[in-house]
Motif scaffolding. Structure first.
Motif, mmCIF file in Angstrom:
data_model
loop_
_atom_site.group_PDB
_atom_site.id
_atom_site.type_symbol
_atom_site.label_atom_id
_atom_site.label_comp_id
_atom_site.label_asym_id
_atom_site.label_seq_id
_atom_site.Cartn_x
_atom_site.Cartn_y
_atom_site.Cartn_z
ATOM 1 N N SER A 210 9.490 22.860 -38.814
ATOM 2 C CA SER A 210 10.413 22.303 -39.801
ATOM 3 C C SER A 210 9.687 21.732 -41.017
ATOM 4 N N GLU A 211 10.330 21.888 -42.173
ATOM 5 C CA GLU A 211 9.849 21.268 -43.398
ATOM 6 C C GLU A 211 10.521 19.923 -43.636
ATOM 7 N N LYS A 216 7.120 16.052 -40.232
ATOM 8 C CA LYS A 216 5.796 16.302 -40.796
ATOM 9 C C LYS A 216 4.961 15.027 -40.906
#
Length: 257
Positions: A210-211, A216
């Motif tokens: 996932s971005e 992150k």
């Protein structure tokens, strides 16, 4: 599109995560301990790019898995999913003379992290049971204590969280996270498990690709897509370093700086 290796993915949560990632358009490489299990994995996910095969209960077998993975190139993410459960009634030893639970649950992710090309993301599966034990680094191999399969499993899952946070601290160019999928009805979890199986594979897939900003942040611990606090020992840098040193002594493989 990302390219992900998932260990222990011929069935269960590893295969479920692979199926989800492929449905999202990612490339997935699976891992099975034998050729017969590889055939099961292929049936479960025909779209898999490849399947690496090796019995990670031994150091030699884990090296073979790392070599096969490296031959395929560098991955965007590695999900360290392979594990055995908490119901071993006695201290079963491997070809290397190590407790079966420790060899697969603790030493395998350590070795693969050390031996494989460095990915962009590392995802380690822990367990809710890790909250209630100590790391017991002075008796990793259960030579001094009376065997308890549940405690051995829980300790190994604490080690996995420690490894995730150690790598987040040491490899600042890699996003390294840990999670617990919940106690669910898989072959390892058993029939008494009562968590939501439909949620159990989502977090590791999310952390791998996932971005989203929340996925992150290196050095975090998750449960069902949300951050949660791990066992405080997992965050102790001195304990993390001791674990890495003990794994290096046992395996003969040092973690690259």
């Amino acid at each position: 599109m990302s390219r992900i290796l998932i260990t222990g993915s011929s069935e269960g949560l590893g295969l479920m995560a692979g199926q989800l990632l492929v449905s999202q358009g990612h490339q997935v490489v699976l891992h099975a301990r034998s050729q017969s299990r590889a055939a099961d994995a292929k049936r479960g996910l025909p779209e898999a790019e490849a399947i690496v095969v090796g019995d990670v209960s031994s150091i030699a077998g884990t090296r073979q898995v790392a070599e096969q993975a490296n031959e395929l190139g560098t991955f965007d993410a590695v999900i360290h999913n392979v594990a055995v459960g908490y119901r071993e009634p006695r201290r079963v030893t491997t070809a290397d003379g190590l407790p079966h639970v420790f060899a697969i649950n603790t030493l395998t992710p350590y070795l693969l992290t050390a031996l494989m090309h460095r990915p962009k993301r590392l995802v380690y599966l822990s367990s809710g049971m890790h909250h209630h034990v100590d790391a017991n680094l002075d008796d990793l191999l259960w030579t001094e204590r009376h065997w308890n399969g549940a405690d051995a499993y829980a300790e190994s899952k604490l080690h996995d969280a420690m490894l995730a946070f150690a790598m987040a601290r040491r490899w600042t160019d890699v996003i390294s996270t840990a999670l617990e999928p919940g106690w669910v009805k898989t072959r390892m979890g058993g029939s008494s498990a009562n968590d939501d199986l439909s949620q159990a594979h989502l977090t590791q897939a999310w952390l791998a690709v996932s971005e989203d900003k929340g996925a992150k942040v290196s050095g975090d611990y998750f449960y069902h897509l949300k951050r949660m606090a791990p066992n405080p020992q997992a965050l102790n840098a001195a304990l993390q370093d001791r674990l890495l040193e003990r794994c290096a002594q046992i395996s003969g493989v040092r973690m690259p700086e």
